[in-house]
Design a protein around this motif. Structure first.
Motif, PDB file in Angstrom:
ATOM      1  N   GLY A   5     -73.237 130.461  34.649  1.00 14.07           N
ATOM      2  CA  GLY A   5     -73.227 131.569  33.707  1.00 14.07           C
ATOM      3  C   GLY A   5     -74.039 131.256  32.473  1.00 14.07           C
ATOM      4  O   GLY A   5     -74.187 130.085  32.087  1.00 14.07           O
ATOM      5  N   GLU A   6     -74.578 132.305  31.861  1.00 12.12           N
ATOM      6  CA  GLU A   6     -75.458 132.133  30.708  1.00 12.12           C
ATOM      7  C   GLU A   6     -74.977 133.002  29.542  1.00 12.12           C
ATOM      8  O   GLU A   6     -74.738 134.195  29.721  1.00 12.12           O
ATOM      9  CB  GLU A   6     -76.884 132.575  31.064  1.00 12.12           C
ATOM     10  CG  GLU A   6     -77.412 132.038  32.389  1.00 12.12           C
ATOM     11  CD  GLU A   6     -77.776 130.575  32.346  1.00 12.12           C
ATOM     12  OE1 GLU A   6     -77.883 130.043  31.226  1.00 12.12           O
ATOM     13  OE2 GLU A   6     -77.953 129.974  33.415  1.00 12.12           O
ATOM     14  N   PRO A   7     -74.858 132.438  28.351  1.00  7.54           N
ATOM     15  CA  PRO A   7     -74.627 133.291  27.172  1.00  7.54           C
ATOM     16  C   PRO A   7     -75.977 133.874  26.742  1.00  7.54           C
ATOM     17  O   PRO A   7     -77.008 133.232  26.946  1.00  7.54           O
ATOM     18  CB  PRO A   7     -74.082 132.310  26.143  1.00  7.54           C
ATOM     19  CG  PRO A   7     -74.645 130.980  26.542  1.00  7.54           C
ATOM     20  CD  PRO A   7     -74.820 131.010  28.023  1.00  7.54           C
ATOM     21  N   LEU A   8     -76.046 135.042  26.199  1.00  2.00           N
ATOM     22  CA  LEU A   8     -74.961 135.960  25.920  1.00  2.00           C
ATOM     23  C   LEU A   8     -74.881 137.070  26.974  1.00  2.00           C
ATOM     24  O   LEU A   8     -73.820 137.605  27.240  1.00  2.00           O
ATOM     25  CB  LEU A   8     -75.171 136.617  24.545  1.00  2.00           C
ATOM     26  CG  LEU A   8     -75.005 135.730  23.313  1.00  2.00           C
ATOM     27  CD1 LEU A   8     -75.429 136.444  22.067  1.00  2.00           C
ATOM     28  CD2 LEU A   8     -73.573 135.299  23.177  1.00  2.00           C
ATOM     29  N   TYR A   9     -76.029 137.463  27.512  1.00  2.00           N
ATOM     30  CA  TYR A   9     -76.062 138.698  28.294  1.00  2.00           C
ATOM     31  C   TYR A   9     -76.123 138.478  29.797  1.00  2.00           C
ATOM     32  O   TYR A   9     -76.185 139.435  30.555  1.00  2.00           O
ATOM     33  CB  TYR A   9     -77.232 139.575  27.822  1.00  2.00           C
ATOM     34  CG  TYR A   9     -77.147 139.851  26.337  1.00  2.00           C
ATOM     35  CD1 TYR A   9     -76.091 140.602  25.822  1.00  2.00           C
ATOM     36  CD2 TYR A   9     -78.070 139.318  25.454  1.00  2.00           C
ATOM     37  CE1 TYR A   9     -75.975 140.835  24.461  1.00  2.00           C
ATOM     38  CE2 TYR A   9     -77.964 139.547  24.092  1.00  2.00           C
ATOM     39  CZ  TYR A   9     -76.920 140.310  23.601  1.00  2.00           C
ATOM     40  OH  TYR A   9     -76.799 140.527  22.264  1.00  2.00           O
ATOM     41  N   ASP A  10     -76.122 137.228  30.227  1.00  2.71           N
ATOM     42  CA  ASP A  10     -76.050 136.926  31.651  1.00  2.71           C
ATOM     43  C   ASP A  10     -74.782 136.145  31.950  1.00  2.71           C
ATOM     44  O   ASP A  10     -74.777 135.214  32.750  1.00  2.71           O
ATOM     45  CB  ASP A  10     -77.287 136.132  32.099  1.00  2.71           C
ATOM     46  CG  ASP A  10     -78.541 136.976  32.094  1.00  2.71           C
ATOM     47  OD1 ASP A  10     -78.435 138.180  32.403  1.00  2.71           O
ATOM     48  OD2 ASP A  10     -79.614 136.449  31.785  1.00  2.71           O
ATOM     49  N   LYS A  11     -73.705 136.526  31.267  1.00  4.47           N
ATOM     50  CA  LYS A  11     -72.421 135.874  31.505  1.00  4.47           C
ATOM     51  C   LYS A  11     -72.006 136.040  32.964  1.00  4.47           C
ATOM     52  O   LYS A  11     -72.268 137.072  33.583  1.00  4.47           O
ATOM     53  CB  LYS A  11     -71.352 136.478  30.593  1.00  4.47           C
ATOM     54  CG  LYS A  11     -71.578 136.198  29.107  1.00  4.47           C
ATOM     55  CD  LYS A  11     -70.510 136.861  28.257  1.00  4.47           C
ATOM     56  CE  LYS A  11     -70.711 136.550  26.778  1.00  4.47           C
ATOM     57  NZ  LYS A  11     -69.703 137.222  25.920  1.00  4.47           N
TER      58      LYS A  11
END
Length: 365
Positions: A218-224
């Motif tokens: 998962g990636e912050p912020l918009y690719d959670k």
């Protein structure tokens, strides 16, 4: 921009129509060297396919998958994998009466507004039949994740219409047509028989989970991770709601109980559903989805025709009185595709990262 491709590193492009000659997908980005054959994919398609019980559509499709490319000598080559599923039991004449009218709750009106035309045969691209290629792609993702990380996916039905289903055990799920986690499904069968006789339909609630998910996805912020899971689940036909972990029950919880306490042995609970700050913790991913009642029913309903004149519509043909009955393997597949995408992203960006607490098992106790 056309919205037919899911994912970036593990990109799945879905093609075909419900009553066309075939449906399928192209998977671009599957790592090379994965042992893969039709036999790895077919079991999940068999779980989803129509005509398997009296409680679902009686359209008789074998849903036999064919691998047309991307596999050589039994292993993936790293090139695009084309999966084809031929349509063999279309009855397009069942839809001749609705070609000039709009079914309430269906995509007919929206498709006409967007494209200026539509394919009324079985709903065309808006048909739940288009989930079969995604289940096939999900099976490929499942195999890679199982081989690489030991990740496993499972799902079940939690509610059918207004009937809540208690959880007795995962072992019951493969033994009934509802994917229900109970030994006795006679009440569910009676419910569906009465529903079909009335000419109406109902919705369902499905739970899907993934175990042995690597931490750090998962990636912050918009690719959670949880945001992408919700996006993927909302892409399934008829889904109207998604919960991660405790979901809407979080509203009534207190912070003192909702926050999952950590111990040297792992987490003490899993209200977060396996995701914190948009990043997987290593706990089980827990997702629930709400599926609306089937829009294609034989009960007469008010509508308009393409000239805007008032009329009534009765949808003939072979339809699921509850599309949620066959949704479990679809939800599993979409969860697998999200995890696969993020596993490849993590490998690309952080493959050489050594977490200082890697030895601590983040498990549900």
């Amino acid at each position: 921009m056309s919205g037919n491709t899911f994912g970036t590193l593990f990109a799945v492009t879905n093609f075909g129509e419900s009553h066309g000659p075939a449906i399928g997908c192209v998977i671009d980005g599957c790592p090379p060297g994965l042992a893969l054959s039709e036999a790895d994919i077919q079991p999940d398609l068999d779980r989803r396919r129509p005509g398997t019980s009296r409680h679902v559509t009686q359209r008789q499709e074998a849903d036999r998958v064919e691998i047309l490319s991307g596999v050589y000598e039994g292993h993936t080559t790293g090139t695009p994998i084309c999966l084809l599923i031929r349509n063999t039991d279309q009855r397009s004449k069942d839809y001749s009466d609705i070609a000039s009218t709009f079914r309430p709750g269906h995509a007919d009106y929206a498709y006409m507004q967007k494209y200026g035309r539509r394919d009324p045969r079985g709903g065309g691209r808006s048909s739940a039949r288009m989930t079969a290629p995604m289940v096939a792609a999900g099976a490929v993702a499942k195999k890679w994740l199982a081989a690489r990380h030991g990740t496993r996916f499972q799902g079940c039905m939690q509610q059918l219409g207004d009937m809540e289903i208690p959880f007795e055990g995962w072992e019951h799920v493969p033994n009934n047509p509802f994917f229900a986690p109970v030994a006795d499904v006679s009440a569910l069968e009676a419910y569906m028989d009465a529903l079909r006789k009335s000419g109406d339909s109902c919705g369902a609630r499905i739970r899907v989970s993934a175990s042995r998910v690597p931490p750090g996805l998962g990636e912050p912020l918009y690719d959670k991770l949880d945001a992408d899971i919700a996006w993927a689940m909302m892409g399934i036909n008829a889904v109207k709601g998604v919960e991660i972990g405790a979901g809407f029950a979080s509203v009534t919880q207190r912070g003192s109980t909702h926050g999952d306490s950590l111990t040297p042995e792992g987490f003490a609970s899993n209200n977060a559903g396996g995701v914190l700050g948009g990043i997987s913790t290593g706990q089980d991913l827990e997702v629930s989805i709400a599926i609306k009642p089937t829009s294609s029913i034989i009960t007469p309903r008010d509508t308009i025709d393409v000239q805007g004149r008032p009329t009534q519509v009765v949808t003939k043909g072979r339809h699921d009185p509850c599309v949620g009955i066959r949704a479990t393997p679809i939800a599993e597949a979409m969860l697998a595709l999200v995890v696969m995408e993020h596993a490849l992203r993590q490998r690309a960006q952080n493959g050489d990262v050594s977490p200082p607490m890697a030895g601590i098992e983040a498990s549900f106790l």
